[in-house]
Write a protein that holds these residues in place. Structure first.
Motif, PDB file in Angstrom:
ATOM      1  N   THR A  17       0.837  -1.204   0.000  1.00 49.79           N
ATOM      2  CA  THR A  17       0.000   0.000   0.000  1.00 49.79           C
ATOM      3  C   THR A  17       0.867   1.248   0.000  1.00 49.79           C
ATOM      4  N   SER A  18       2.065   1.138  -0.565  1.00 49.13           N
ATOM      5  CA  SER A  18       2.995   2.268  -0.543  1.00 49.13           C
ATOM      6  C   SER A  18       2.695   3.322  -1.598  1.00 49.13           C
ATOM      7  N   THR A  19       1.811   2.994  -2.557  1.00 49.86           N
ATOM      8  CA  THR A  19       1.452   3.942  -3.609  1.00 49.86           C
ATOM      9  C   THR A  19      -0.049   4.170  -3.586  1.00 49.86           C
ATOM     10  N   ALA A  20      -0.558   4.838  -4.596  1.00 51.07           N
ATOM     11  CA  ALA A  20      -1.999   5.084  -4.689  1.00 51.07           C
ATOM     12  C   ALA A  20      -2.778   3.814  -4.972  1.00 51.07           C
ATOM     13  N   VAL A  21      -2.077   2.739  -5.327  1.00 50.73           N
ATOM     14  CA  VAL A  21      -2.726   1.459  -5.607  1.00 50.73           C
ATOM     15  C   VAL A  21      -2.546   0.519  -4.422  1.00 50.73           C
ATOM     16  N   LEU A  22      -3.642  -0.070  -3.986  1.00 53.38           N
ATOM     17  CA  LEU A  22      -3.606  -1.097  -2.950  1.00 53.38           C
ATOM     18  C   LEU A  22      -3.470  -2.431  -3.670  1.00 53.38           C
ATOM     19  N   GLY A  23      -2.325  -3.091  -3.497  1.00 49.69           N
ATOM     20  CA  GLY A  23      -2.087  -4.353  -4.182  1.00 49.69           C
ATOM     21  C   GLY A  23      -2.085  -5.525  -3.228  1.00 49.69           C
ATOM     22  N   VAL A  24      -2.858  -6.556  -3.561  1.00 50.82           N
ATOM     23  CA  VAL A  24      -2.905  -7.796  -2.788  1.00 50.82           C
ATOM     24  C   VAL A  24      -2.767  -8.951  -3.769  1.00 50.82           C
ATOM     25  N   ALA A  25      -1.930  -9.908  -3.438  1.00 53.86           N
ATOM     26  CA  ALA A  25      -1.754 -11.059  -4.312  1.00 53.86           C
ATOM     27  C   ALA A  25      -1.571 -12.324  -3.499  1.00 53.86           C
ATOM     28  N   ILE A  26      -2.013 -13.436  -4.061  1.00 50.97           N
ATOM     29  CA  ILE A  26      -1.755 -14.755  -3.498  1.00 50.97           C
ATOM     30  C   ILE A  26      -1.051 -15.566  -4.576  1.00 50.97           C
ATOM     31  N   THR A  27       0.111 -16.123  -4.225  1.00 53.54           N
ATOM     32  CA  THR A  27       0.887 -16.914  -5.167  1.00 53.54           C
ATOM     33  C   THR A  27       1.156 -18.296  -4.598  1.00 53.54           C
ATOM     34  N   GLU A  28       1.497 -19.198  -5.503  1.00 55.05           N
ATOM     35  CA  GLU A  28       1.866 -20.555  -5.097  1.00 55.05           C
ATOM     36  C   GLU A  28       2.830 -21.116  -6.132  1.00 55.05           C
ATOM     37  N   ASN A  29       4.018 -21.515  -5.690  1.00 48.69           N
ATOM     38  CA  ASN A  29       5.031 -22.063  -6.586  1.00 48.69           C
ATOM     39  C   ASN A  29       5.328 -21.141  -7.764  1.00 48.69           C
ATOM     40  N   GLY A  30       5.406 -19.845  -7.476  1.00 46.86           N
ATOM     41  CA  GLY A  30       5.749 -18.883  -8.509  1.00 46.86           C
ATOM     42  C   GLY A  30       4.637 -18.551  -9.473  1.00 46.86           C
ATOM     43  N   LYS A  31       3.423 -19.000  -9.187  1.00 46.74           N
ATOM     44  CA  LYS A  31       2.283 -18.715 -10.057  1.00 46.74           C
ATOM     45  C   LYS A  31       1.270 -17.852  -9.317  1.00 46.74           C
ATOM     46  N   ARG A 229       0.834  -8.572  -8.217  1.00 47.18           N
ATOM     47  CA  ARG A 229       1.514  -9.816  -8.587  1.00 47.18           C
ATOM     48  C   ARG A 229       3.038  -9.726  -8.445  1.00 47.18           C
ATOM     49  N   TRP A 230       3.585  -8.538  -8.761  1.00 46.37           N
ATOM     50  CA  TRP A 230       5.039  -8.408  -8.724  1.00 46.37           C
ATOM     51  C   TRP A 230       5.560  -8.372  -7.289  1.00 46.37           C
ATOM     52  N   ALA A 231       4.792  -7.767  -6.405  1.00 43.93           N
ATOM     53  CA  ALA A 231       5.116  -7.848  -4.982  1.00 43.93           C
ATOM     54  C   ALA A 231       4.987  -9.294  -4.514  1.00 43.93           C
ATOM     55  N   GLY A 232       4.021 -10.011  -5.097  1.00 44.68           N
ATOM     56  CA  GLY A 232       3.831 -11.413  -4.750  1.00 44.68           C
ATOM     57  C   GLY A 232       4.992 -12.286  -5.181  1.00 44.68           C
ATOM     58  N   TYR A 233       5.450 -12.104  -6.409  1.00 41.82           N
ATOM     59  CA  TYR A 233       6.578 -12.909  -6.888  1.00 41.82           C
ATOM     60  C   TYR A 233       7.839 -12.633  -6.081  1.00 41.82           C
ATOM     61  N   LEU A 234       8.089 -11.348  -5.824  1.00 44.29           N
ATOM     62  CA  LEU A 234       9.253 -10.988  -5.006  1.00 44.29           C
ATOM     63  C   LEU A 234       9.120 -11.558  -3.594  1.00 44.29           C
ATOM     64  N   GLY A 235       7.914 -11.453  -3.053  1.00 43.13           N
ATOM     65  CA  GLY A 235       7.684 -11.919  -1.688  1.00 43.13           C
ATOM     66  C   GLY A 235       7.862 -13.415  -1.541  1.00 43.13           C
ATOM     67  N   GLU A 236       7.337 -14.178  -2.502  1.00 43.03           N
ATOM     68  CA  GLU A 236       7.482 -15.629  -2.429  1.00 43.03           C
ATOM     69  C   GLU A 236       8.955 -16.017  -2.494  1.00 43.03           C
ATOM     70  N   GLU A 237       9.691 -15.383  -3.396  1.00 45.81           N
ATOM     71  CA  GLU A 237      11.127 -15.648  -3.511  1.00 45.81           C
ATOM     72  C   GLU A 237      11.862 -15.297  -2.219  1.00 45.81           C
ATOM     73  N   ARG A 238      11.492 -14.169  -1.650  1.00 44.89           N
ATOM     74  CA  ARG A 238      12.135 -13.709  -0.412  1.00 44.89           C
ATOM     75  C   ARG A 238      11.826 -14.654   0.747  1.00 44.89           C
ATOM     76  N   LEU A 239      10.586 -15.078   0.864  1.00 51.84           N
ATOM     77  CA  LEU A 239      10.185 -15.933   1.979  1.00 51.84           C
ATOM     78  C   LEU A 239      10.790 -17.323   1.878  1.00 51.84           C
ATOM     79  N   GLN A 240      11.005 -17.794   0.669  1.00 47.99           N
ATOM     80  CA  GLN A 240      11.615 -19.109   0.513  1.00 47.99           C
ATOM     81  C   GLN A 240      13.097 -19.075   0.865  1.00 47.99           C
ATOM     82  N   ALA A 241      13.689 -17.862   0.778  1.00 44.77           N
ATOM     83  CA  ALA A 241      15.111 -17.721   1.109  1.00 44.77           C
ATOM     84  C   ALA A 241      15.333 -17.378   2.577  1.00 44.77           C
TER      85      ALA A 241
END
Length: 273
Positions: A17-31, A229-241
């Motif tokens: 929520t750092s910009t004017a857009v509220l972004g929420v995503a759910i990812t699984e295995n990079g999808k 989605r892009w916060a989601g992809y970054l987040g999944e990668e970060r959490l797995q590491a």
């Protein structure tokens, strides 16, 4: 048979929520399983939790299926960023899962590049005809001639690789710095084929502002709003590491807010009297 509580937690929730857009995503295995991008910066605090609930319901996701929560730390809106960080930490604590912060500017850069490449496909005079790595410069207006920005280089289909840290910068100084760096890259045979300005480009990505770079290379400005989605992809990668400490995770403001700066000046003045 294993019950649901014993199944591996494979899904990840990402918030920004750092910009004017509220972004929420759910990812699984990079999808991407679900994404919501809602405009209206002043209403983020009202809409965030209902949108999270809608995302969970839309994907049939329970808290037992969530393996971690990631959150955009900014930089960007002070109030907006705090909303997502507080929500992420609260949910991670309640669900007993790890939490990790990601750079909102890196997510903006990755999504902006994807949007830019999509727009350039099949276009006459395709800017991708050169050789060398692309540079991506995300932009969020910080007023008074300043922008929240950084420098990344394209890394295939993976997240853009960082070359310069997230910071608030005067655009005139930033463009001069980038021009100097561009000359060095050219001398080393690493001149980028395209320099992409993405995000809030109307003001800071104009030809007038970036003319020094346009004299040295190919520059493209692409207006773009962050997508979850892009916060989601970054987040999944970060959490797995790995993850961050729940209690010490804070937004990346890059500078004091005006109210905080005034308070500090007032306090320092009182001590000096």
């Amino acid at each position: 048979m294993k019950n649901q509580m014993e199944e591996p937690r494979k899904r990840f929730l990402a918030l920004d929520t750092s910009t004017a857009v509220l972004g929420v995503a759910i990812t699984e295995n990079g999808k991407l399983l679900h994404e919501t991008n809602a405009s209206g910066e002043r209403n983020h605090s009202v809409h965030l939790l209902p949108i999270i609930e809608q995302a969970l319901q839309a994907t049939g996701t329970t808290s037992a299926m969530i393996g971690g929560v990631s959150v955009g730390l900014g930089p960007g809106s002070y109030t907006g960023t705090r909303i997502a960080v507080t929500a992420a930490k609260t949910l991670a604590w309640a669900w007993k899962v790890p939490v990790a912060g990601i750079s909102s500017l890196q997510a903006l850069a990755w999504g902006g590049l994807a949007a830019a490449l999509g727009q350039s496909e099949g276009a006459e005079g395709n800017p991708m005809s050169g050789t060398g790595p692309d540079w991506i410069i995300p932009l969020l207006d910080a007023r008074r001639g300043q922008a929240y920005t950084a420098l990344f280089v394209a890394d295939g289909d993976r997240a853009p690789r960082r070359l310069e840290p997230d910071a608030i910068r005067l655009m005139a100084d930033w463009v001069q710095h980038l021009a100097d760096r561009l000359k060095e890259a050219a001398a080393e045979g690493m001149k980028p084929r395209v320099i992409w300005f993405v995000g809030e480009t109307q003001l800071h990505g104009s030809e007038e502002t970036t003319f020094l770079l346009r004299e040295l290379g190919r520059v493209q400005a692409v207006p773009y709003e962050l997508e979850g989605r892009w916060a989601g992809y970054l987040g999944e990668e970060r959490l797995q590491a790995g993850s961050d400490d729940l209690h010490s995770l804070i937004p990346n403001y890059t500078q004091l807010s005006e109210a905080e700066a005034n308070l500090r000046r007032s306090s320092e003045g009182s001590l000096n009297q």
